[in-house]
Write a protein that holds these residues in place. Structure first.
Motif, PDB file in Angstrom:
ATOM      1  N   PRO A   1       0.812  -1.224   0.000  1.00 27.98           N
ATOM      2  CA  PRO A   1       0.000   0.000   0.000  1.00 27.98           C
ATOM      3  C   PRO A   1       0.846   1.276   0.000  1.00 27.98           C
ATOM      4  O   PRO A   1       1.997   1.257   0.443  1.00 27.98           O
ATOM      5  N   ASN A   2       0.256   2.342  -0.507  1.00 24.27           N
ATOM      6  CA  ASN A   2       0.845   3.691  -0.448  1.00 24.27           C
ATOM      7  C   ASN A   2       2.297   3.737  -0.922  1.00 24.27           C
ATOM      8  O   ASN A   2       3.173   4.213  -0.206  1.00 24.27           O
ATOM      9  N   ILE A   3       2.535   3.258  -2.108  1.00 26.87           N
ATOM     10  CA  ILE A   3       3.912   3.298  -2.625  1.00 26.87           C
ATOM     11  C   ILE A   3       4.190   4.674  -3.210  1.00 26.87           C
ATOM     12  O   ILE A   3       3.442   5.159  -4.055  1.00 26.87           O
ATOM     13  N   SER A   4       5.231   5.306  -2.702  1.00 34.79           N
ATOM     14  CA  SER A   4       5.519   6.665  -3.150  1.00 34.79           C
ATOM     15  C   SER A   4       6.747   6.711  -4.048  1.00 34.79           C
ATOM     16  O   SER A   4       6.962   7.682  -4.750  1.00 34.79           O
ATOM     17  N   MET A   5       7.573   5.654  -4.001  1.00 39.48           N
ATOM     18  CA  MET A   5       8.810   5.696  -4.779  1.00 39.48           C
ATOM     19  C   MET A   5       9.203   4.298  -5.225  1.00 39.48           C
ATOM     20  O   MET A   5       9.033   3.334  -4.493  1.00 39.48           O
ATOM     21  N   VAL A   6       9.718   4.217  -6.447  1.00 39.30           N
ATOM     22  CA  VAL A   6      10.228   2.955  -6.982  1.00 39.30           C
ATOM     23  C   VAL A   6      11.600   3.244  -7.572  1.00 39.30           C
ATOM     24  O   VAL A   6      11.789   4.269  -8.227  1.00 39.30           O
TER      25      VAL A   6
ATOM     26  N   ILE B   1      15.147   1.316  -9.554  1.00 36.59           N
ATOM     27  CA  ILE B   1      15.746   0.127 -10.165  1.00 36.59           C
ATOM     28  C   ILE B   1      17.257   0.224 -10.008  1.00 36.59           C
ATOM     29  O   ILE B   1      17.856   1.229 -10.387  1.00 36.59           O
ATOM     30  N   LEU B   2      17.844  -0.828  -9.417  1.00 36.20           N
ATOM     31  CA  LEU B   2      19.287  -0.842  -9.192  1.00 36.20           C
ATOM     32  C   LEU B   2      19.898  -2.072  -9.862  1.00 36.20           C
ATOM     33  O   LEU B   2      19.303  -3.142  -9.850  1.00 36.20           O
ATOM     34  N   ILE B   3      21.075  -1.899 -10.430  1.00 40.24           N
ATOM     35  CA  ILE B   3      21.779  -3.003 -11.073  1.00 40.24           C
ATOM     36  C   ILE B   3      23.126  -3.146 -10.379  1.00 40.24           C
ATOM     37  O   ILE B   3      23.981  -2.269 -10.466  1.00 40.24           O
ATOM     38  N   GLU B   4      23.278  -4.266  -9.671  1.00 41.05           N
ATOM     39  CA  GLU B   4      24.388  -4.401  -8.731  1.00 41.05           C
ATOM     40  C   GLU B   4      25.758  -4.210  -9.381  1.00 41.05           C
ATOM     41  O   GLU B   4      26.608  -3.510  -8.850  1.00 41.05           O
ATOM     42  N   LYS B   5      25.986  -4.818 -10.534  1.00 40.31           N
ATOM     43  CA  LYS B   5      27.348  -4.809 -11.083  1.00 40.31           C
ATOM     44  C   LYS B   5      27.586  -3.752 -12.144  1.00 40.31           C
ATOM     45  O   LYS B   5      28.600  -3.767 -12.821  1.00 40.31           O
ATOM     46  N   ASN B   6      26.663  -2.824 -12.332  1.00 34.96           N
ATOM     47  CA  ASN B   6      26.934  -1.709 -13.240  1.00 34.96           C
ATOM     48  C   ASN B   6      27.897  -0.729 -12.564  1.00 34.96           C
ATOM     49  O   ASN B   6      28.009  -0.724 -11.337  1.00 34.96           O
ATOM     50  N   PRO B   7      28.588   0.106 -13.380  1.00 30.82           N
ATOM     51  CA  PRO B   7      29.546   1.056 -12.774  1.00 30.82           C
ATOM     52  C   PRO B   7      28.885   1.941 -11.724  1.00 30.82           C
ATOM     53  O   PRO B   7      29.480   2.265 -10.705  1.00 30.82           O
ATOM     54  N   ASN B   8      27.661   2.373 -11.979  1.00 28.80           N
ATOM     55  CA  ASN B   8      26.856   3.054 -10.968  1.00 28.80           C
ATOM     56  C   ASN B   8      25.576   2.231 -10.826  1.00 28.80           C
ATOM     57  O   ASN B   8      24.891   1.983 -11.813  1.00 28.80           O
ATOM     58  N   ALA B   9      25.300   1.809  -9.601  1.00 26.75           N
ATOM     59  CA  ALA B   9      24.225   0.825  -9.418  1.00 26.75           C
ATOM     60  C   ALA B   9      22.843   1.362  -9.794  1.00 26.75           C
ATOM     61  O   ALA B   9      22.043   0.655 -10.385  1.00 26.75           O
ATOM     62  N   LEU B  10      22.586   2.617  -9.477  1.00 26.80           N
ATOM     63  CA  LEU B  10      21.229   3.136  -9.678  1.00 26.80           C
ATOM     64  C   LEU B  10      20.944   3.411 -11.150  1.00 26.80           C
ATOM     65  O   LEU B  10      21.703   4.099 -11.827  1.00 26.80           O
ATOM     66  N   ALA B  11      19.834   2.849 -11.658  1.00 34.72           N
ATOM     67  CA  ALA B  11      19.452   3.103 -13.051  1.00 34.72           C
ATOM     68  C   ALA B  11      18.403   4.197 -13.140  1.00 34.72           C
ATOM     69  O   ALA B  11      18.529   5.120 -13.933  1.00 34.72           O
ATOM     70  N   ALA B  12      17.362   4.089 -12.321  1.00 28.94           N
ATOM     71  CA  ALA B  12      16.290   5.082 -12.401  1.00 28.94           C
ATOM     72  C   ALA B  12      15.470   5.077 -11.125  1.00 28.94           C
ATOM     73  O   ALA B  12      15.370   4.052 -10.449  1.00 28.94           O
ATOM     74  N   THR B  13      14.919   6.236 -10.807  1.00 28.69           N
ATOM     75  CA  THR B  13      13.954   6.306  -9.705  1.00 28.69           C
ATOM     76  C   THR B  13      12.664   6.905 -10.241  1.00 28.69           C
ATOM     77  O   THR B  13      12.684   7.733 -11.149  1.00 28.69           O
ATOM     78  N   PHE B  14      11.556   6.466  -9.675  1.00 34.90           N
ATOM     79  CA  PHE B  14      10.248   6.977 -10.074  1.00 34.90           C
ATOM     80  C   PHE B  14       9.497   7.409  -8.828  1.00 34.90           C
ATOM     81  O   PHE B  14       9.345   6.629  -7.894  1.00 34.90           O
ATOM     82  N   VAL B  15       9.050   8.646  -8.825  1.00 39.45           N
ATOM     83  CA  VAL B  15       8.210   9.124  -7.729  1.00 39.45           C
ATOM     84  C   VAL B  15       6.763   9.006  -8.185  1.00 39.45           C
ATOM     85  O   VAL B  15       6.385   9.544  -9.227  1.00 39.45           O
ATOM     86  N   LEU B  16       5.975   8.257  -7.415  1.00 41.37           N
ATOM     87  CA  LEU B  16       4.601   7.995  -7.806  1.00 41.37           C
ATOM     88  C   LEU B  16       3.643   8.773  -6.908  1.00 41.37           C
ATOM     89  O   LEU B  16       3.522   8.471  -5.730  1.00 41.37           O
ATOM     90  N   PRO B  17       2.973   9.776  -7.447  1.00 42.51           N
ATOM     91  CA  PRO B  17       1.975  10.473  -6.643  1.00 42.51           C
ATOM     92  C   PRO B  17       0.779   9.555  -6.417  1.00 42.51           C
ATOM     93  O   PRO B  17       0.646   8.513  -7.079  1.00 42.51           O
ATOM     94  N   GLU B  18      -0.097   9.947  -5.498  1.00 43.05           N
ATOM     95  CA  GLU B  18      -1.277   9.139  -5.214  1.00 43.05           C
ATOM     96  C   GLU B  18      -2.097   8.962  -6.493  1.00 43.05           C
ATOM     97  O   GLU B  18      -2.280   9.899  -7.259  1.00 43.05           O
ATOM     98  N   GLY B  19      -2.559   7.741  -6.731  1.00 42.64           N
ATOM     99  CA  GLY B  19      -3.348   7.496  -7.933  1.00 42.64           C
ATOM    100  C   GLY B  19      -2.551   6.798  -9.021  1.00 42.64           C
ATOM    101  O   GLY B  19      -3.108   6.182  -9.908  1.00 42.64           O
ATOM    102  N   THR B  20      -1.227   6.897  -8.951  1.00 43.12           N
ATOM    103  CA  THR B  20      -0.388   6.206  -9.922  1.00 43.12           C
ATOM    104  C   THR B  20      -0.047   4.818  -9.376  1.00 43.12           C
ATOM    105  O   THR B  20       0.342   4.691  -8.215  1.00 43.12           O
TER     106      THR B  20
END
Lengths: 155, 103
Positions: free
Chosen positions: A87-92, A94-113
């Protein structure tokens, strides 16, 4: 590019204010995109990335699904999806462990998304990918290994 | 400015699914060209989708999102004929905004 700085300079005690903002890390030199979470995207390891996102050590959850192929022939284009029934997910993220920088993307989800996003990422080599979600202020994670036969980050 | 995005938005049972295909190089800054010089990083950093004036998704990308990024998501609400606007910004300060109608 420097519109924000101009505005700051015009607003009275500009130079001092700019110095304060720079010291507070709100404006980093050479980077006009103040919103972008540079620390998280620059972090190399999983642990540093989680720290920069403020996630600490998230609990594994069965209610988070990370989808993708078991074997990716081309690491330059790997379809990845994250879905969750929490319930109430506000952020998602995606991380890739062995990439040079682990973080690929972040998504902020407002209510309703819905907590259901799909995208495509690059993978340098076979690695675990992690889906991180923030539900009710707590962080949860799920993982999946994707084998890469041809890397997408090299020359 | 870059090339136009392809945006599809379809409403089904009160939920609108949005699919976006952005045209962007998404250079990582890790690659070297034929002469051995590093190709500078060039990638989208922020992408925001709006339904009318309401933000329905705001995302931040790193360089490891694929070339010509694809993105799909769903939100509750939306009706046929209403507008979806998607805009992005890249690390060189370039930006673009495109619009689509929910079908």
């Amino acid at each position: 590019m420097n519109n924000q700085r101009r505005t700051v300079l015009k607003s009275g005690s500009g130079a001092a204010l700019l110095g304060m903002l720079a010291a507070a890390g709100i404006i980093t030199p050479g980077m006009a995109l103040a919103d972008w979470n540079k620390a998280a995207f620059d972090a190399k390891s999983m642990a540093d990335t989680l720290k920069a996102l403020g996630a600490g050590s998230p609990a594994d959850s069965k209610d988070v699904q990370v989808t993708g192929p078991d074997i990716a022939e081309n690491g330059a284009v790997v379809p990845v999806g994250v879905a969750s029934s929490l319930p109430n997910i506000s952020m998602v993220a995606i991380l890739i462990e062995k990439n040079p920088n682990a973080l690929a993307a972040t998504f902020v989800l407002p209510e309703g998304t819905e907590a259901n996003v799909q995208t495509r990422v690059k993978m340098g080599q076979t690695s675990n990918i992690y889906a991180l979600v923030k539900s009710d202020g707590k962080f949860f994670m799920a993982t999946k290994e994707i084998k890469v036969t041809l890397g997408g980050c090299g020359g | 400015m870059g090339n136009p995005m392809k945006i599809r938005a379809a409403n089904k049972d009160g939920v609108t699914e949005v699919k976006v295909l952005v045209s962007h190089e998404m250079e990582t800054g890790q690659r070297k060209d034929a002469a051995g010089a590093i190709v500078p990083a060039w990638f989208i950093t922020e992408l925001v989708a709006k339904h009318g004036d309401k933000v329905v998704l705001s995302s931040e990308f790193g360089p490891s999102v694929s070339k010509n990024p694809y993105l799909a998501f769903k939100f509750k609400g939306g009706a046929k004929g209403e507008k979806i606007t998607v805009s992005w910004k890249d690390n060189k300060g370039d930006s673009r905004s495109d619009e689509a109608t929910i079908g």
